[in-house]
Every structure is written in structure tokens, then in C-alpha cells.
Design a protein around this motif. Structure first.
Motif, short mmCIF file in Angstrom:
data_model
loop_
_atom_site.label_atom_id
_atom_site.label_comp_id
_atom_site.label_asym_id
_atom_site.label_seq_id
_atom_site.Cartn_x
_atom_site.Cartn_y
_atom_site.Cartn_z
N LEU A 1 -8.46 -3.19 0.24
CA LEU A 1 -9.01 -2.28 1.25
C LEU A 1 -9.16 -0.81 0.73
O LEU A 1 -8.03 -0.53 -0.02
CB LEU A 1 -8.25 -2.27 2.65
CG LEU A 1 -8.11 -3.69 3.19
CD1 LEU A 1 -7.85 -3.46 4.57
CD2 LEU A 1 -9.65 -4.42 3.35
N TYR B 1 3.72 0.74 2.78
CA TYR B 1 3.53 -0.20 3.91
C TYR B 1 3.21 -1.39 3.20
O TYR B 1 2.38 -1.56 2.11
CB TYR B 1 2.08 0.13 4.40
CG TYR B 1 1.96 1.59 5.22
CD1 TYR B 1 1.66 2.43 4.61
CD2 TYR B 1 2.45 1.35 6.48
CE1 TYR B 1 1.62 3.76 5.41
CE2 TYR B 1 2.48 2.61 7.41
CZ TYR B 1 2.17 3.93 6.77
OH TYR B 1 2.05 4.84 7.62
N TYR C 1 0.84 -1.11 0.04
CA TYR C 1 -0.09 -0.12 -0.05
C TYR C 1 1.06 1.42 0.03
O TYR C 1 1.99 0.98 0.62
CB TYR C 1 -0.92 0.04 1.27
CG TYR C 1 -2.17 -0.81 1.07
CD1 TYR C 1 -1.92 -2.29 1.29
CD2 TYR C 1 -3.38 -0.21 0.71
CE1 TYR C 1 -3.09 -3.10 1.11
CE2 TYR C 1 -4.48 -1.10 0.66
CZ TYR C 1 -4.42 -2.53 0.79
OH TYR C 1 -5.59 -2.98 0.57
N ALA D 1 -8.54 -12.26 1.07
CA ALA D 1 -8.22 -10.97 1.51
C ALA D 1 -8.23 -10.05 0.35
O ALA D 1 -7.31 -10.29 -0.72
CB ALA D 1 -6.83 -10.90 2.37
N PHE E 1 -0.32 -4.76 9.05
CA PHE E 1 0.63 -3.95 8.21
C PHE E 1 1.94 -4.06 8.84
O PHE E 1 2.10 -3.90 10.10
CB PHE E 1 0.08 -2.62 8.29
CG PHE E 1 -1.04 -2.41 7.32
CD1 PHE E 1 -2.47 -2.92 7.58
CD2 PHE E 1 -0.81 -1.92 6.07
CE1 PHE E 1 -3.45 -2.40 6.85
CE2 PHE E 1 -1.85 -1.69 5.12
CZ PHE E 1 -3.18 -2.02 5.50
N GLY F 1 2.55 2.45 14.19
CA GLY F 1 1.79 2.25 12.91
C GLY F 1 0.36 1.86 12.69
O GLY F 1 -0.42 2.29 13.69
N LEU F 2 0.21 1.13 11.77
CA LEU F 2 -1.29 0.76 11.60
C LEU F 2 -1.64 -0.69 12.40
O LEU F 2 -0.94 -1.58 12.13
CB LEU F 2 -1.49 0.52 10.20
CG LEU F 2 -1.77 1.54 9.27
CD1 LEU F 2 -1.48 1.28 7.70
CD2 LEU F 2 -3.18 2.01 9.28
N GLY G 1 -2.27 -10.43 4.39
CA GLY G 1 -3.60 -10.95 4.56
C GLY G 1 -3.59 -12.63 4.52
O GLY G 1 -2.63 -13.45 4.25
N LEU H 1 -5.86 -7.08 7.39
CA LEU H 1 -4.51 -7.03 7.15
C LEU H 1 -3.45 -6.75 8.23
O LEU H 1 -4.06 -5.76 9.09
CB LEU H 1 -4.15 -5.87 5.89
CG LEU H 1 -5.02 -6.37 4.58
CD1 LEU H 1 -4.58 -5.20 3.48
CD2 LEU H 1 -4.61 -7.56 4.04
N LYS I 1 5.40 -1.10 9.47
CA LYS I 1 5.40 0.01 10.23
C LYS I 1 5.65 1.14 9.11
O LYS I 1 5.64 2.42 9.40
CB LYS I 1 6.41 0.31 11.27
CG LYS I 1 5.84 -0.49 12.46
CD LYS I 1 6.71 -0.36 13.59
CE LYS I 1 6.04 -0.89 15.15
NZ LYS I 1 6.78 -0.50 16.40
N TYR J 1 -8.89 0.59 11.89
CA TYR J 1 -7.40 0.57 12.22
C TYR J 1 -7.01 1.73 12.87
O TYR J 1 -7.61 2.87 12.77
CB TYR J 1 -6.51 0.53 10.80
CG TYR J 1 -6.57 -0.76 10.20
CD1 TYR J 1 -7.71 -1.07 9.30
CD2 TYR J 1 -5.70 -1.83 10.30
CE1 TYR J 1 -7.68 -2.32 8.58
CE2 TYR J 1 -5.76 -2.88 9.55
CZ TYR J 1 -6.63 -3.10 8.76
OH TYR J 1 -6.80 -4.45 8.01
#
Lengths: 110, 114
Positions: free
Chosen positions: B103, A86, A36, B100, A100, B42-43, A90, A98, A102, B35
Motif C-alpha cells: 500500500l 506497524y 510498515y 495483498a 494493522f 491506531g489504524l 493481509g 490490511l 497499534k 483508514y
């Protein structure tokens, strides 16, 4: 447990130089990997996924299950590639969850 | 088609208060995920809803909750706010079926807890 590691917080290159953004993952099952990207003042968006095996904006990524890696590569960086990248993992369970990394900030200088 | 819409975009709360964030997914998307994004962590995945049912949950305390309505719109709630809850909360929608998938993210709701 799933884990995604992006070892570099910042990668700075000059325009025209090759780029490789590293991503390693940890997962016991069959992974589905994504990259991403978030450009300045834009939403986080999908760049590419391993299952598509396509090149987007000149970027490619190959899933290496032996090394549990999914590095993002581009032979000649452009200034417009500057962004936050990123790597995401998955699971093949039908869920849309998902995990991720950092993120790595890519800065391409003229 | 319209993208994922999150409201409010910015909000400031004090410790101990609660907050509700809203997310409208892309039309036709049945899955909504939340999220938390912070500079240090981070996420981090909070939870995912699909057809009004929570089908996956991340490792967050029970103060974080959510729900999804019949039109796929989703809300998340954080009760008894703590300073550490200050973050950008991102909502993402997807078709939600099969593997998956891709998104689609909203712009986020930036929460500041004082």
C-alpha cells in the motif's frame, strides 16, 4: 476475525544495541505479513513483507506460523531507525485490505 | 511518479456537519483504501474500492461512505459528524490485483470535529 498485536508501545535502545519489535497475529487462514514504518514527518511506507524474505535497512522478519509471530529484528540499531513501526496482516484473497497493529515507537539514543 | 495525494490536509468541522475527503491514487493503481488513524485505536480499515466498486468494508457505521470514479480517484464522506470522528484519515493506493500487496499512503487529511 483477524487481529494483530504489538505488545510494546515504546521500545528505547542505545545505538549499536540489537532490536526486536514483537508482532503476533491471529488469523485462521494463510497470512501475509508486513512491516510498515513511519519516520518523523514522513508518510507511512512499507519496510518489508514476509513473502520477499529480504533484509531492508538491516531489518529482517521471519514468519513463525507455529507461534503466529512476525517479529522485526535488527542486530545493531542506528539513530536513523527511530520511527513508528506497524505490523500488518493481509489475507490472500486478492483484496488490498490490511489489519494493522497499534504500532511500536522505536527510539534509538546515541 | 507522483505519490498519493489527499485533500484537504486539514479541516475543522462542527458536530452534525458532513465532510468530504478526496484521494488521488498513484497513476495506474486501481485500488484505493481508506483508514482512520487515532491515538487510541491506531489504524482502522474503513473501506476499499477497486474499479469503482466497493469490495471490502470495515466495521464503521453507515455515516461513513465512499466512492471511486472511473479515473480511480476516490472520495469518502462522513455525515452527521461526531466528536469521536476527529482523526487522521489516510488513503492508500495499490495495484489491487493478486495477493495483498504494498500500500502506498498519502499524507492524510486531519479532521477536527468541535
Amino acid at each position: 476475525a483477524q487481529r494483530v498485536t504489538q505488545p510494546e508501545k515504546l521500545l528505547s535502545v542505545f545505538k549499536g544495541a540489537p532490536v526486536e519489535l514483537k508482532c503476533n497475529y491471529s488469523y485462521s487462514g494463510s497470512p501475509e505479513l508486513f512491516w510498515y514504518v513511519q519516520y518523523s514527518r514522513q508518510r507511512l511506507q512499507l519496510l518489508l513483507r514476509h513473502i520477499s524474505r529480504e533484509s531492508i535497512k538491516g531489518f529482517t522478519a521471519d514468519l513463525n506460523k507455529g507461534e503466529t509471530s512476525f517479529h522485526l529484528k535488527k542486530p545493531f540499531a542506528q539513530e536513523e531507525d527511530s520511527a513508528m513501526y506497524y505490523c500488518a496482516l493481509g489475507v490472500l484473497s486478492g483484496y488490498s485490505t490490511l489489519t494493522f497493529g497499534k504500532g511500536t515507537m522505536l527510539l534509538v539514543s546515541p | 511518479k507522483a505519490g498519493v495525494t489527499q485533500t484537504p490536509r486539514y479541516l475543522i468541522k462542527t458536530r452534525g456537519q458532513q465532510v468530504t475527503l478526496s484521494c488521488s491514487p498513484i497513476s495506474g493503481h486501481r485500488s484505493v483504501s481508506w483508514y482512520q488513524q487515532t491515538p487510541g485505536q491506531g489504524l482502522q480499515f474503513l473501506f476499499e474500492y477497486f474499479s469503482e466498486t466497493q469490495r471490502n468494508k470495515g466495521n464503521f457505521p453507515g455515516r461513513f461512505s465512499g466512492r471511486q470514479f472511473s479515473n480511480s480517484r476516490s472520495e469518502m464522506n462522513v455525515s452527521t459528524l461526531e466528536l469521536g470522528d476527529s482523526a487522521l484519515y489516510l488513503c492508500a493506493s495499490s495495484l489491487g490485483s493478486g495477493q495483498a500487496g504494498e500500500l502506498f499512503f498519502g499524507e492524510g487529511s486531519r479532521l477536527t470535529v468541535l
